[in-house]
Design an enzyme around this catalytic site. Structure first.
Site, PDB file in Angstrom:
ATOM      1  N   GLY A 158       2.824 -13.154  -6.879  1.00 17.24           N
ATOM      2  CA  GLY A 158       4.207 -13.621  -7.020  1.00 17.24           C
ATOM      3  C   GLY A 158       4.449 -15.063  -6.638  1.00 17.24           C
ATOM      4  O   GLY A 158       5.095 -15.817  -7.367  1.00 17.24           O
TER       5      GLY A 158
ATOM      6  N   ARG B 216       6.294  -8.851 -17.202  1.00 15.65           N
ATOM      7  CA  ARG B 216       5.647  -7.541 -17.335  1.00 15.65           C
ATOM      8  C   ARG B 216       6.154  -6.778 -18.564  1.00 15.65           C
ATOM      9  O   ARG B 216       5.380  -6.123 -19.250  1.00 15.65           O
ATOM     10  CB  ARG B 216       5.903  -6.688 -16.081  1.00 15.65           C
ATOM     11  CG  ARG B 216       5.061  -7.118 -14.916  1.00 15.65           C
ATOM     12  CD  ARG B 216       5.389  -6.338 -13.681  1.00 15.65           C
ATOM     13  NE  ARG B 216       4.394  -6.625 -12.653  1.00 15.65           N
ATOM     14  CZ  ARG B 216       4.501  -6.246 -11.394  1.00 15.65           C
ATOM     15  NH1 ARG B 216       5.553  -5.569 -10.998  1.00 15.65           N
ATOM     16  NH2 ARG B 216       3.564  -6.549 -10.521  1.00 15.65           N
TER      17      ARG B 216
ATOM     18  N   LYS C  93      -3.043 -13.011   4.284  1.00 13.82           N
ATOM     19  CA  LYS C  93      -3.990 -11.987   4.750  1.00 13.82           C
ATOM     20  C   LYS C  93      -5.396 -12.206   4.232  1.00 13.82           C
ATOM     21  O   LYS C  93      -5.641 -12.124   3.040  1.00 13.82           O
ATOM     22  CB  LYS C  93      -3.501 -10.609   4.301  1.00 13.82           C
ATOM     23  CG  LYS C  93      -2.366 -10.053   5.122  1.00 13.82           C
ATOM     24  CD  LYS C  93      -2.116  -8.618   4.729  1.00 13.82           C
ATOM     25  CE  LYS C  93      -1.127  -7.956   5.680  1.00 13.82           C
ATOM     26  NZ  LYS C  93      -0.888  -6.560   5.296  1.00 13.82           N
TER      27      LYS C  93
ATOM     28  N   GLY D 171      -2.189  -7.651  -6.853  1.00 11.33           N
ATOM     29  CA  GLY D 171      -3.043  -6.725  -6.094  1.00 11.33           C
ATOM     30  C   GLY D 171      -4.118  -6.107  -6.960  1.00 11.33           C
ATOM     31  O   GLY D 171      -5.280  -5.995  -6.557  1.00 11.33           O
TER      32      GLY D 171
END
Length: 401
Positions: A359, A39, A203, A382
């Protein structure tokens, strides 16, 4: 999408103070050494462009989840040495984000100097879309730059409210520009065909809307991990004790997806490695995914499914991957995910375009030493997923207005 958004190339930063929202929420070890600096590295070109033009820089970021409370554990101070080394410029630090002492420090900045402010999330207002907090932050710069893709799906003060105070003097950095350009290949089916999207993880609720959207233009959608079990159950399969999210809206969306899947775009695992308990040392065997006995749970995709998924990946020209296809953190159930990692990397080497986010997916690439072979590692799993729901991310909308 990129045409409508101003980038830092639309401004000259000489004698201007750039307030840059970065995402320096990086993983660290117990010694506060950065274990993955992706990042930060991706934001360096944005910072360098402004330095080159003799601008002044104020960096703002969050780190961890301190929940509005100051603590040494979540201080950004550990970044000073690393950033100074990377940028070959002394990076100054201030232990607050707003207030008179901060404004004084900013006013003292000379052209080509950098000031890093303390963790935004030490202020509970950051996560509340607080106008006053954003207004105080806005006093620290002439031009607002959002280069924090990883949090651009969040409704936080520094992301959605702060840009409002800059009128037309707001833009995105180079990291954001790249992320938007690459995701556009998938959001609008612009990529070279065949386009393959591989979704894994636990999920299904966070990804089901994405499937509903991408089924309109993807050539192949591969689904692994616990996400696959609601599909199998819906088709009348027996999934034993496998992990499953129960939710009526998920079932309704699944019905819509099945109705749309006339061309058999969706590919589910055919076999899985099942275990008699949720632990690495559990007893295991291979089972068809639609007939898992009670007392057993699927923890990885099986050999036939690995072969099938890899075959599809290898004939693809544009690949997006988010989420492991098994319980990747258990070494005995990581083989499926690691095989996918190698397949995506090998296909990229042969000329395909690959975008990987999340990740665990990136960790598996690093484990197989093939992260350098991927076209682009997204800095926000996300945010990447939210972009695929065809929404313009809140942080991007705030810069366009």
């Amino acid at each position: 999408m990129t045409k409508k958004i101003k980038t830092i190339n639309d401004f000259n930063f000489e004698n201007q103070t750039a307030l840059i929202r970065v995402d320096f929420n990086v993983p660290i070890n117990k010694s506060y050494e950065i274990t993955d600096d992706t990042r930060i590295r991706y934001s360096i070109p944005t910072i360098q462009k402004i330095l080159y033009e003799k601008g002044k820089i104020v960096l703002i970021s969050h780190f961890g989840r301190p929940k509005g409370i100051s603590s040494k554990i979540y201080s950004l101070k550990f970044l000073v040495h690393y950033l100074s080394k990377q940028l070959k410029v002394t990076v100054n630090f201030h232990e607050h984000c707003v207030g008179e002492t901060v404004r004084k420090k900013v006013n003292e900045l000379k052209n080509g100097e950098i000031l890093l402010l303390e963790n935004l999330r030490f202020y509970k207002e950051e996560e509340e879309e607080n106008e006053n907090f954003a207004y105080e932050l806005s006093k620290l710069g002439d031009i607002y730059v959002n280069d924090a893709f990883g949090v651009s799906h969040r409704f936080h003060s520094s992301i959605t409210i702060l840009p409002k105070f800059f009128g037309k003097k707001k833009c995105i950095g180079f990291l954001m520009k790249k992320e938007i350009q690459f995701i556009d290949k998938f959001s609008y089916g612009k990529g070279k065909r065949p386009i393959t999207i591989l979704l894994g993880g636990a999920k299904i609720s966070s990804k089901i809307k994405i499937i509903e959207n991408i089924i309109n233009f993807a050539d192949y959608i591969l689904i692994g991990g616990a996400m696959s079990y609601p599909f199998i159950k819906m088709k009348g399969g027996m999934i034993g004790d496998s992990m499953i999210e129960k939710n009526q809206s998920i079932e309704n969306t699944l019905k819509k997806i099945f109705h749309k899947n006339k061309n058999n775009i969706i590919h589910l695992p055919k076999d899985v490695i099942i275990a008699d308990s949720f632990k690495n040392e559990a007893n295991t065997k291979i089972s068809p995914i639609h007939s898992i006995p009670n007392g057993w749970m699927g923890l990885d995709i099986g050999p036939f499914s690995i072969k099938n998924f890899c075959k599809i990946i290898e004939k693809s020209e544009t690949i997006l991957w988010n989420g492991p296809v098994g319980v990747f953190e258990f070494s005995n159930f990581s083989y499926g995910t690691r095989s996918i990692a190698k397949s995506v990397a090998n296909t990229t080497e042969k000329g395909a375009f690959s975008l990987v986010g999340g990740g665990d997916s990136i960790a598996s690439l690093k484990m197989e030493k093939c992260d350098q072979k991927i076209s682009y590692l997204s800095t926000g799993g996300g945010a990447m997923l939210d972009s695929l729901k065809t929404q313009t991310l809140p942080g991007i909308s705030a810069v366009i207005q």
